[in-house]
Design a protein around this motif. Structure first.
Motif, PDB file in Angstrom:
ATOM      1  N   LEU A 159      17.228  11.871 -87.060  1.00 45.88           N
ATOM      2  CA  LEU A 159      17.581  11.681 -85.655  1.00 45.88           C
ATOM      3  C   LEU A 159      16.389  11.178 -84.858  1.00 45.88           C
ATOM      4  CD1 LEU A 159      17.634  14.969 -83.582  1.00 45.88           C
ATOM      5  CD2 LEU A 159      16.623  14.853 -85.837  1.00 45.88           C
ATOM      6  N   ASP A 160      16.690  10.633 -83.680  1.00 43.89           N
ATOM      7  CA  ASP A 160      15.674  10.263 -82.705  1.00 43.89           C
ATOM      8  C   ASP A 160      15.660  11.325 -81.619  1.00 43.89           C
ATOM      9  OD1 ASP A 160      15.102   7.987 -84.118  1.00 43.89           O
ATOM     10  OD2 ASP A 160      16.361   6.676 -82.894  1.00 43.89           O
ATOM     11  N   ASP A 161      14.498  11.928 -81.408  1.00 39.34           N
ATOM     12  CA  ASP A 161      14.356  13.032 -80.463  1.00 39.34           C
ATOM     13  C   ASP A 161      13.599  12.533 -79.238  1.00 39.34           C
ATOM     14  OD1 ASP A 161      14.505  15.603 -79.469  1.00 39.34           O
ATOM     15  OD2 ASP A 161      12.744  16.323 -80.577  1.00 39.34           O
ATOM     16  N   ALA A 162      14.312  12.394 -78.121  1.00 42.10           N
ATOM     17  CA  ALA A 162      13.721  11.826 -76.913  1.00 42.10           C
ATOM     18  C   ALA A 162      12.888  12.866 -76.169  1.00 42.10           C
ATOM     19  CB  ALA A 162      14.820  11.285 -76.000  1.00 42.10           C
ATOM     20  N   TYR A 163      11.758  12.414 -75.637  1.00 41.25           N
ATOM     21  CA  TYR A 163      10.938  13.275 -74.788  1.00 41.25           C
ATOM     22  C   TYR A 163      11.502  13.261 -73.369  1.00 41.25           C
ATOM     23  CZ  TYR A 163       7.298  13.921 -78.270  1.00 41.25           C
ATOM     24  OH  TYR A 163       6.604  14.289 -79.393  1.00 41.25           O
ATOM     25  N   GLN A 164      11.440  14.431 -72.709  1.00 39.77           N
ATOM     26  CA  GLN A 164      11.913  14.553 -71.337  1.00 39.77           C
ATOM     27  C   GLN A 164      10.792  15.101 -70.467  1.00 39.77           C
ATOM     28  OE1 GLN A 164      15.508  16.931 -72.192  1.00 39.77           O
ATOM     29  NE2 GLN A 164      16.702  15.093 -71.774  1.00 39.77           N
ATOM     30  N   ALA A 165      10.860  14.779 -69.201  1.00 42.12           N
ATOM     31  CA  ALA A 165       9.811  15.207 -68.275  1.00 42.12           C
ATOM     32  C   ALA A 165      10.029  16.655 -67.869  1.00 42.12           C
ATOM     33  CB  ALA A 165       9.804  14.316 -67.047  1.00 42.12           C
ATOM     34  N   GLY A 234       0.325  20.678 -63.822  1.00 42.97           N
ATOM     35  CA  GLY A 234       0.626  19.268 -64.022  1.00 42.97           C
ATOM     36  C   GLY A 234       2.044  19.090 -64.521  1.00 42.97           C
ATOM     37  N   VAL A 235       2.365  17.864 -64.913  1.00 41.16           N
ATOM     38  CA  VAL A 235       3.663  17.544 -65.511  1.00 41.16           C
ATOM     39  C   VAL A 235       3.464  17.388 -67.013  1.00 41.16           C
ATOM     40  CG1 VAL A 235       4.426  16.390 -63.408  1.00 41.16           C
ATOM     41  CG2 VAL A 235       3.377  15.051 -65.255  1.00 41.16           C
ATOM     42  N   SER A 236       4.572  17.357 -67.744  1.00 42.32           N
ATOM     43  CA  SER A 236       4.464  17.222 -69.200  1.00 42.32           C
ATOM     44  C   SER A 236       5.675  16.490 -69.744  1.00 42.32           C
ATOM     45  CB  SER A 236       4.365  18.613 -69.851  1.00 42.32           C
ATOM     46  OG  SER A 236       4.128  18.499 -71.245  1.00 42.32           O
ATOM     47  N   LEU A 237       5.555  15.997 -70.955  1.00 41.45           N
ATOM     48  CA  LEU A 237       6.685  15.452 -71.703  1.00 41.45           C
ATOM     49  C   LEU A 237       6.922  16.354 -72.904  1.00 41.45           C
ATOM     50  CD1 LEU A 237       6.146  11.570 -71.737  1.00 41.45           C
ATOM     51  CD2 LEU A 237       7.631  12.918 -70.254  1.00 41.45           C
ATOM     52  N   ILE A 238       8.154  16.815 -73.057  1.00 40.06           N
ATOM     53  CA  ILE A 238       8.513  17.736 -74.133  1.00 40.06           C
ATOM     54  C   ILE A 238       9.773  17.199 -74.811  1.00 40.06           C
ATOM     55  CG2 ILE A 238       9.242  20.101 -74.680  1.00 40.06           C
ATOM     56  CD1 ILE A 238       7.649  21.058 -72.278  1.00 40.06           C
ATOM     57  N   PRO A 239       9.817  17.166 -76.153  1.00 42.25           N
ATOM     58  CA  PRO A 239      11.008  16.627 -76.825  1.00 42.25           C
ATOM     59  C   PRO A 239      12.214  17.535 -76.617  1.00 42.25           C
ATOM     60  CG  PRO A 239       9.526  17.605 -78.430  1.00 42.25           C
ATOM     61  CD  PRO A 239       8.795  17.603 -77.124  1.00 42.25           C
ATOM     62  N   ARG A 240      13.376  16.910 -76.668  1.00 42.42           N
ATOM     63  CA  ARG A 240      14.622  17.654 -76.429  1.00 42.42           C
ATOM     64  C   ARG A 240      14.758  18.847 -77.361  1.00 42.42           C
ATOM     65  NH1 ARG A 240      19.502  17.421 -78.714  1.00 42.42           N
ATOM     66  NH2 ARG A 240      18.920  15.599 -79.931  1.00 42.42           N
ATOM     67  N   LEU A 241      14.382  18.672 -78.646  1.00 44.01           N
ATOM     68  CA  LEU A 241      14.502  19.774 -79.594  1.00 44.01           C
ATOM     69  C   LEU A 241      13.547  20.919 -79.268  1.00 44.01           C
ATOM     70  CD1 LEU A 241      14.921  18.028 -83.087  1.00 44.01           C
ATOM     71  CD2 LEU A 241      16.680  19.010 -81.611  1.00 44.01           C
ATOM     72  N   GLY A 242      12.515  20.642 -78.471  1.00 42.38           N
ATOM     73  CA  GLY A 242      11.559  21.683 -78.093  1.00 42.38           C
ATOM     74  C   GLY A 242      11.947  22.424 -76.834  1.00 42.38           C
ATOM     75  N   GLU A 259      11.516   5.066 -72.681  1.00 45.95           N
ATOM     76  CA  GLU A 259      11.814   6.453 -73.034  1.00 45.95           C
ATOM     77  C   GLU A 259      11.039   6.804 -74.305  1.00 45.95           C
ATOM     78  OE1 GLU A 259      15.805   9.131 -73.448  1.00 45.95           O
ATOM     79  OE2 GLU A 259      15.732   7.293 -74.657  1.00 45.95           O
ATOM     80  N   PRO A 260      10.074   7.722 -74.240  1.00 39.30           N
ATOM     81  CA  PRO A 260       9.334   8.099 -75.451  1.00 39.30           C
ATOM     82  C   PRO A 260      10.262   8.814 -76.440  1.00 39.30           C
ATOM     83  CG  PRO A 260       8.215   8.831 -73.444  1.00 39.30           C
ATOM     84  CD  PRO A 260       9.599   8.433 -73.047  1.00 39.30           C
ATOM     85  N   ILE A 261      10.163   8.424 -77.685  1.00 40.63           N
ATOM     86  CA  ILE A 261      11.039   8.995 -78.716  1.00 40.63           C
ATOM     87  C   ILE A 261      10.216   9.268 -79.966  1.00 40.63           C
ATOM     88  CG2 ILE A 261      12.955   8.501 -80.288  1.00 40.63           C
ATOM     89  CD1 ILE A 261      14.222   6.820 -78.070  1.00 40.63           C
ATOM     90  N   ARG A 262      10.416  10.421 -80.557  1.00 41.46           N
ATOM     91  CA  ARG A 262       9.838  10.690 -81.876  1.00 41.46           C
ATOM     92  C   ARG A 262      10.974  10.620 -82.894  1.00 41.46           C
ATOM     93  NH1 ARG A 262       8.477  17.228 -82.241  1.00 41.46           N
ATOM     94  NH2 ARG A 262      10.598  17.957 -81.817  1.00 41.46           N
ATOM     95  N   ARG A 263      10.715   9.945 -83.994  1.00 43.49           N
ATOM     96  CA  ARG A 263      11.737   9.724 -85.021  1.00 43.49           C
ATOM     97  C   ARG A 263      11.506  10.697 -86.174  1.00 43.49           C
ATOM     98  NH1 ARG A 263      11.113   5.121 -82.210  1.00 43.49           N
ATOM     99  NH2 ARG A 263      13.051   4.037 -81.663  1.00 43.49           N
ATOM    100  N   ILE A 264      12.554  11.435 -86.492  1.00 38.21           N
ATOM    101  CA  ILE A 264      12.448  12.538 -87.448  1.00 38.21           C
ATOM    102  C   ILE A 264      13.171  12.160 -88.744  1.00 38.21           C
ATOM    103  CG2 ILE A 264      13.015  14.970 -87.844  1.00 38.21           C
ATOM    104  CD1 ILE A 264      12.851  15.384 -84.827  1.00 38.21           C
ATOM    105  N   TYR A 265      12.497  12.421 -89.859  1.00 35.46           N
ATOM    106  CA  TYR A 265      13.007  12.034 -91.176  1.00 35.46           C
ATOM    107  C   TYR A 265      12.931  13.221 -92.142  1.00 35.46           C
ATOM    108  CZ  TYR A 265      12.274   7.210 -89.542  1.00 35.46           C
ATOM    109  OH  TYR A 265      12.310   6.040 -88.846  1.00 35.46           O
TER     110      TYR A 265
END
Length: 291
Positions: A159-165, A234-242, A259-265
């Motif tokens: 899956l692709d896990d998008a980072y959110q603010a 401050g602000v941060s970016l955290i992946p949806r799964l986190g 949109e920053p995305i981490r790709r999980i394999y």
């Protein structure tokens, strides 16, 4: 030894040959070869038949034990080939544990109750070398576009896990449903990822938006990062799964442009893909990722 056992059980070379599907001469030759190797007579004539000598009875008993063990080994091997038994060692990182791995293992255990599972947290180490060296059957990894291939290793996209603010409650941007990444350029930042493949999507996305984040505090776990944000550091970016557990003092918003995305394999050895149990585990992970 199994030929000797057949002769001893049936009481004649001719009967043993018929049971085994051999000719009587072939049976006699095999018994003679075994006697030569043992250095002692194994059969003796009694009337029109034969019976085992003391040495023959000894080997016959051992032949029965060997036959039983071979049958058990064949059954165990068939179970392993079919994925009914075995052991799978898994390496994973923290944020995929409850959200991706747990439901996949629940499904897998229901379908393959005889297969033992050994999941182990790999943070912060890269688990791919463990797969390459055969110390793990499967590793859940984050891979970037520039990551090279590894000989003998197959990576399966999950899956692709998008980072959110993550914003402090009451932050001016919290009123927006979606935030452009450039809107965070002048903010103080809280790091949520250690150096490595999970931090790279954040740095690359910020670079594409024309700035470098100003990290004033760093954390390597998402709960602490949210705590820092809630405290106003401050602000941060955290992946949806986190974001399974959210801090009440933090507002979460989607990010775009980019949109920053981490790709999980899932990473496995090519040779291991012949194992039905491992293939079933990959299928379970892919289904959990879809959900």
């Amino acid at each position: 030894m199994q030929v000797l056992r057949a002769v001893a059980t049936s009481g004649s070379v001719t009967a043993a040959a018929a049971h085994l599907g051999y000719t009587p001469s072939a049976v006699s030759q095999q018994v003679a070869a075994l006697e030569k190797e043992a250095g002692i007579a194994l059969l003796e004539r009694v009337g029109r038949g034969v019976q085992p000598t003391a040495a023959g009875r000894l080997l016959t008993r051992h032949a029965a034990i060997i036959s039983q063990h071979l049958a058990e080994a064949e059954t165990a091997l068939a179970d392993l080939r079919a994925g009914r038994t075995g052991r799978l060692t898994i390496r994973y990182f923290a944020s995929v544990g409850p959200t991706l791995l747990a439901p996949a293992l629940a499904r897998f255990r229901g379908e393959h109750p005889g297969v033992a599972i050994d999941p182990k947290l790999s943070d912060p180490d890269d688990p791919l070398p463990e797969v390459e060296q055969g110390n793990a059957d499967l590793a859940i990894v984050v891979r970037g576009p520039g990551d090279g291939s590894h000989p003998g290793i197959r990576v399966v996209h999950l899956l692709d896990d998008a980072y959110q603010a993550a914003l402090p409650a009451g932050h001016p941007l919290a009123a927006q449903r979606v935030i452009d990444l450039t809107d965070l350029a002048g903010e103080a930042w809280v790091g949520s990822e250690p150096p490595g493949p999970c931090l790279e999507p954040i740095i690359d996305a910020c670079a594409a938006a024309g700035f470098s984040p100003d990290f004033v505090a760093k954390s390597e776990d998402y709960a602490t990062a949210q705590g820092f944000v809630a405290a106003g550091l401050g602000v941060s970016l955290i992946p949806r799964l986190g974001l399974g557990t959210r801090h009440p003092g933090v507002t979460i918003r989607r990010v775009r442009r980019p949109e920053p995305i981490r790709r999980i394999y899932a990473a496995v050895r090519e040779i291991s893909l012949t194992q039905p149990a491992l293939r079933a585990l990959i299928d379970a992970l892919m289904d959990a990722a879809k959900e």
